[in-house]
Structure formats: C-alpha cells, structure tokens
Design an enzyme around this catalytic site. Structure first.
Site, short mmCIF file in Angstrom:
data_model
loop_
_atom_site.label_atom_id
_atom_site.label_comp_id
_atom_site.label_asym_id
_atom_site.label_seq_id
_atom_site.Cartn_x
_atom_site.Cartn_y
_atom_site.Cartn_z
N ARG A 75 0.85 -1.19 0.00
CA ARG A 75 0.00 0.00 0.00
C ARG A 75 0.89 1.24 0.00
O ARG A 75 1.75 1.38 0.86
CB ARG A 75 -0.90 -0.01 1.24
CG ARG A 75 -1.66 1.28 1.46
CD ARG A 75 -2.64 1.21 2.64
NE ARG A 75 -3.28 2.50 2.80
CZ ARG A 75 -3.12 3.32 3.85
NH1 ARG A 75 -2.35 2.97 4.87
NH2 ARG A 75 -3.71 4.48 3.88
N HIS A 119 -2.77 11.05 0.99
CA HIS A 119 -2.23 10.81 2.33
C HIS A 119 -1.59 12.12 2.81
O HIS A 119 -0.38 12.20 3.03
CB HIS A 119 -1.24 9.65 2.30
CG HIS A 119 -0.95 9.03 3.64
ND1 HIS A 119 -1.04 7.66 3.89
CD2 HIS A 119 -0.53 9.56 4.81
CE1 HIS A 119 -0.69 7.41 5.15
NE2 HIS A 119 -0.37 8.54 5.73
N GLU A 165 -7.17 8.51 6.58
CA GLU A 165 -7.39 9.12 7.88
C GLU A 165 -7.89 10.57 7.83
O GLU A 165 -7.19 11.49 8.30
CB GLU A 165 -6.11 9.05 8.73
CG GLU A 165 -5.59 7.65 8.91
CD GLU A 165 -4.37 7.58 9.84
OE1 GLU A 165 -3.82 8.63 10.17
OE2 GLU A 165 -4.02 6.46 10.25
N ASN A 294 -7.19 1.97 10.05
CA ASN A 294 -5.86 2.05 10.65
C ASN A 294 -6.05 2.02 12.15
O ASN A 294 -6.76 2.87 12.71
CB ASN A 294 -5.15 3.35 10.25
CG ASN A 294 -4.79 3.37 8.77
OD1 ASN A 294 -4.94 2.37 8.06
ND2 ASN A 294 -4.31 4.51 8.30
N TYR A 296 -4.10 1.53 16.02
CA TYR A 296 -2.83 1.46 16.73
C TYR A 296 -2.94 1.22 18.22
O TYR A 296 -2.07 0.61 18.81
CB TYR A 296 -2.05 2.78 16.51
CG TYR A 296 -1.44 2.90 15.13
CD1 TYR A 296 -0.20 2.33 14.85
CD2 TYR A 296 -2.10 3.55 14.10
CE1 TYR A 296 0.38 2.43 13.59
CE2 TYR A 296 -1.53 3.65 12.83
CZ TYR A 296 -0.30 3.08 12.59
OH TYR A 296 0.26 3.17 11.34
N GLU A 368 -3.39 -0.24 8.25
CA GLU A 368 -2.19 0.07 9.03
C GLU A 368 -2.34 -0.48 10.45
O GLU A 368 -3.39 -0.32 11.07
CB GLU A 368 -1.97 1.59 9.19
CG GLU A 368 -1.45 2.29 7.98
CD GLU A 368 -1.27 3.79 8.20
OE1 GLU A 368 -1.00 4.20 9.35
OE2 GLU A 368 -1.41 4.53 7.23
C1 PNW Z 1 -0.89 7.20 10.87
N1 PNW Z 1 -3.68 9.49 16.20
O1 PNW Z 1 -0.96 8.43 11.51
C2 PNW Z 1 -0.52 7.54 9.44
O2 PNW Z 1 -1.41 7.04 8.48
C3 PNW Z 1 0.88 7.24 9.07
O3 PNW Z 1 1.26 8.05 7.99
C4 PNW Z 1 1.77 7.38 10.30
O4 PNW Z 1 3.13 7.26 9.99
C5 PNW Z 1 1.34 6.32 11.29
O5 PNW Z 1 -0.02 6.41 11.58
C6 PNW Z 1 2.13 6.35 12.59
O6 PNW Z 1 1.93 7.57 13.26
C7 PNW Z 1 -1.63 8.63 12.69
O7 PNW Z 1 -3.33 10.47 16.89
C8 PNW Z 1 -1.37 9.80 13.38
O8 PNW Z 1 -4.62 8.73 16.56
C9 PNW Z 1 -2.05 10.10 14.54
C10 PNW Z 1 -2.99 9.20 15.01
C11 PNW Z 1 -3.24 8.02 14.34
C12 PNW Z 1 -2.55 7.74 13.18
#
Ligand code: PNW
Length: 461
Positions: A75, A119, A165, A294, A296, A368
């Site tokens: 991707r 992006h 996002e 995505n 995390y 992601e």
């Molecule tokens: C994502 N949050 O960013 C992006 O899609 C990527 O480009 C980035 O490198 C990756 O996560 C790691 O940071 C985010 O605050 C930035 O929830 C902020 C958040 C989530 C995703």
C-alpha cells in the site's frame, strides 16, 4: 499455528511524503507538508521530507527489497502535487511516469498494489488559493485529480483508497495544529471533515460510473480509530466510551454506512456540524467497497465535563474533547511504544467487533497497524522482540475477531521502511522519538507567512 482464511491479504504500507524525497524533482509542485516542515518549530529537530528514504530515486531497489522479503501486497500513496503541480490543470508527465514505472515494477514481482489517492500532502497552491479542504469546490478538484489517476493507473490498480485518515486531517491539521496546515480552530475540523467526505463521494461516484466496469477494481476509504474502553462499568462511562467512538470513527463512517453523522454529534454540535445535501447523501451512502481501518492503540474513556477534565493528555484526545465530555487515560500496566501509544491487542478485537455490529458486517481491511520502538543492531541484525510481540499480539487479536465472525480480509503493517514520521520528524534508524509538543508550542503557530514565501519561490499563488 493459527490459520487465516484463504485469500487473506498480508502487506505493508507507506505514504508518499514520508518516503519519496525528491520534493522538487522533475516538475513536482510543493505540498503543504513541504511548507509545514520548513516552518521553524513544527517538526522535532527540524526534520523534513526533502530526501527521507529517497524512494523517488531508489524505487527499483526498494521494490527489489519487497520482492526479496516475499511481500505480496504493498500500500502506497500518490503525491498529488507530483502528478498535478498546482493541484488543478496541468499534469506533470514525469510524475505520471514515476508511478507508472512503480506499478510496472510491482507487477513484475507479483506484488499487488493498494493505492491511496491522498495521504495528507495537499498541493500548496490549493491551500493558498482556495483555503484547502475548507472550500467546497475542493470536491471538484479532487474528483478531477482522481480522474487523472484512474485514467493513467487504473489498468493496473484493483484496490483504490480515496483518503487516508480524514480524522487526522481534520483534528491534527485544523484543531490542534500539530500537522499541516497547522491550523487551530474548534469550527474548522467539522467543515474540513465535511468537504473530505463530499470529495470522497465524488471520486467514488466517478470511479463507479466511468471506470469500475472496465477496470474491475474496488474503491474505499481508510479511517483511523483507537479503541475506547469504559474506565468502569458504570452506565456513564459506558456511554462516554460509545460517544468517544462515535466522535472518532462514526463521524466519518456513519455518513458512508448509515447515511448521516451520528445523532450524538448533531445533538452536541448543533449548527457547527454541516448538513449533507440530498445529492451528497446519495453519493456517500454505500460509497466504500471495503472498510479500511488504521488501528494502533487503546485508551480508557470516562464521563467528565470539559470543566472537570484533568490536564489534557499528550497523546491526543480522539476529537475535540470539549465537545465530547470524555476524559481519556491509560492503565498503568499497559506497555507503551516510543510514541507513548499503549499496546493493547484486545482493544483491536473489540474495535473490529464494534465496526462489524454498527455497520452491518462489512468486509474490513486493516490498512495500518504497527509500532514505533527503538531496537538495536547486534552483529548486524535487528533484535526487536518487543516489536515481534506487538505484531503477534495484534495479529492474534485479528484472528480472534475472525473466529467470532468478523469479515476481516487483510492486514498491512506500518511500515515497509523507516521513514519521516510527520511532526515527530526523524529518528534513530529504527526508533521514533516521542513528539516534542512542548518545544513546538514555543514557536509561532501560523504557517501562512512561510507558506507564502515558499509559494513565491516556487512560482505559485
Ligand atoms: C498514521 N492518532 O498516523 C498515518 O497514516 C501514518 O502516515 C503514520 O506514519 C502512522 O499512523 C504512525 O503515526 C496517525 O493520533 C497519526 O490517533 C495520529 C494518530 C493516528 C494515526
């Protein structure tokens, strides 16, 4: 060994500004990230994406690395201002040629491309001349840009993602100002989100009417969301967690799957939340062939009025907190990554279930998931047991969700290569420094002047 369904997609992901470099090579126009990174104080240690992984010049070698590690799906995102230097009108042949070569190279190695149109790296001219995503006319320009991409690359792309996002664009770009274009407002995020959704609807409509039957691909959007676990099982905290998820993910997914913004947002925001026209609503409803996610991290949510809230947490609040009355926190027992994001695999399974139930069992693709951790080279090898544990934990959670009936179709790890981590900048080779929000706050917040200087230098605006 846990078995995943046949045809499950495994891949890795990147984004144009984070890896390409070549920021002004061969006719590329500047983007808001070129301007933002040149603004003193915005990026930890002053990093920029001017060179970063130099993928623009090392592309063939990078694809070879992917092939050597047996990668089957990749991707990446297209840089709008590499393809259309001022965002509208003229096309840059060298930009088209670059992505065309990339697609051919991937095909040669049997790697399936998943292509994100946007992006975050908006052509700077569109920010300066139109105020970027605040302007309703952006939906037309995004659709025209999408057409250029479908026409030039669509014969080789079966998986399109319109936006990466939109929540980050709205909140981090227009509320807390941590990311480009660095604006700080409590009204603009809702306006920007609205135009992003409308733009998504326009691009999908175009693809379906003019390209999908001939090219046979799928198109969707990728949203980000963390899990929100009620801090206690009190009804108030349960409601707070639900509200937090609706302000985070429902904001963008409800219009696409249910036809409008969540009722709780309408109640709390009143006329700060725009209304969709009949036509917008029609184009948006059902406008994603898959649910791109995505994911995390996880935080506790508890009911608290804005006035009662403890000092704001440095890891963000999932929206404009004053509008939600939700206090977020971490469990002291949770491990955290170098970005201070908690590692909670069961949160991933719970979020997948939540999406499955709220949106009627859609096919989901995790576009992601991953972690920033420092790891060291010992005898030329990376020893990263913490990362291995992270990935194992989250992939197992995905497996659990599938066992429970969730239609999860794929998983992309972030990221293929160490890269430029936006406001966090650069880092040691395999680690990430925690974003230095405090330092950044000491610098001027308004990038407009620097934007203008860079624009003049580059002959736009
Ligand atoms: C994502 N949050 O960013 C992006 O899609 C990527 O480009 C980035 O490198 C990756 O996560 C790691 O940071 C985010 O605050 C930035 O929830 C902020 C958040 C989530 C995703």
């Amino acid at each position: 060994m846990k078995q995943f369904p046949e045809g499950f997609t495994w891949g890795t992901a990147t984004a144009s500004y984070q890896i390409e470099g070549g920021w002004n090579a061969e006719g590329k126009g500047p983007s808001i990230w070129d301007a933002f990174t040149q603004t003193p104080g915005k990026i930890t240690e002053g990093g920029t994406g001017e060179v970063t992984c130099d993928h623009y010049h090392l592309m063939e070698a990078d694809v070879k690395l992917m092939a050597d590690m047996g990668l089957k799906a990749y991707r990446f995102s297209l840089s709008w201002s590499r393809i259309m230097p001022t965002g509208r009108g003229g096309v840059n042949p060298a930009g088209i040629a670059f992505y065309s070569r990339l697609l051919d190279e991937l095909a040669k190695h049997d790697i399936t491309p998943w292509v994100t149109l946007y992006h975050w790296d908006l052509p700077l001219a569109l920010q300066l001349e139109l105020d970027g995503w605040l302007n309703p006319v952006m939906a037309d320009h995004f659709r025209d840009y999408a057409r250029v991409c479908f026409e030039n690359f669509g014969d080789r792309v079966q998986h399109w993602i319109t936006f990466n996002e939109p929540w980050v664009i709205a909140i981090m770009g227009h509320n807390n100002g941590i990311m480009a274009p660095g604006r700080q407002s409590v009204t603009e995020p809702y306006l920007v989100a609205h135009q992003l959704l409308r733009s998504h609807g326009q691009a999908v409509d175009l693809y379906r009417r003019e390209f999908q039957s001939a090219q046979g691909g799928q198109i969707g959007i990728t949203n980000n969301c963390d899990w929100r676990e009620p801090k206690t099982d009190s009804p108030a905290d349960q409601a707070a967690a639900q509200r937090a998820l609706e302000f985070f993910l429902g904001w963008f997914a409800d219009p696409i799957y249910l036809g409008d913004y969540p009722a709780v947002m309408r109640e709390r925001l009143g006329d700060r939340l725009p209304e969709f026209s009949h036509e917008d609503r029609r184009l948006l409803l059902g406008s994603s062939d898959f649910f791109g996610l995505n994911h995390y991290s996880t935080l506790y949510a508890e009911e608290k009025s804005a006035a009662e809230m403890d000092q704001q947490s440095p890891y963000g609040n999932g929206g404009i907190s004053e509008d939600q009355d939700v206090q977020l926190s971490m469990d002291p027992s949770w491990q955290v990554t170098s970005m201070q994001w908690s590692v909670v695999p069961w949160g991933c399974a719970k979020l997948l279930q939540w999406i499955d139930q709220r949106y009627g069992h859609p096919p989901i693709v995790i576009t992601e998931n991953g972690c920033a951790l420092e790891d060291e080279l010992i005898d030329g090898e990376v020893h990263d047991p913490a990362r291995a544990k992270f990935i194992t934990g989250y992939v197992s959670a995905c497996h659990d969700a599938i066992q429970q009936g969730v239609d999860l179709r794929g998983y992309f790890v972030w990221t293929l290569m160490d890269n430029f981590e936006w406001a966090c900048g650069f880092t040691k080779r395999f680690g990430l420094h925690y974003t230095d929000y405090e330092t950044r706050k000491r610098y001027p917040k308004d990038s407009a002047r620097v934007f203008a200087e860079i624009a003049t230098r580059n002959g736009v605006g």
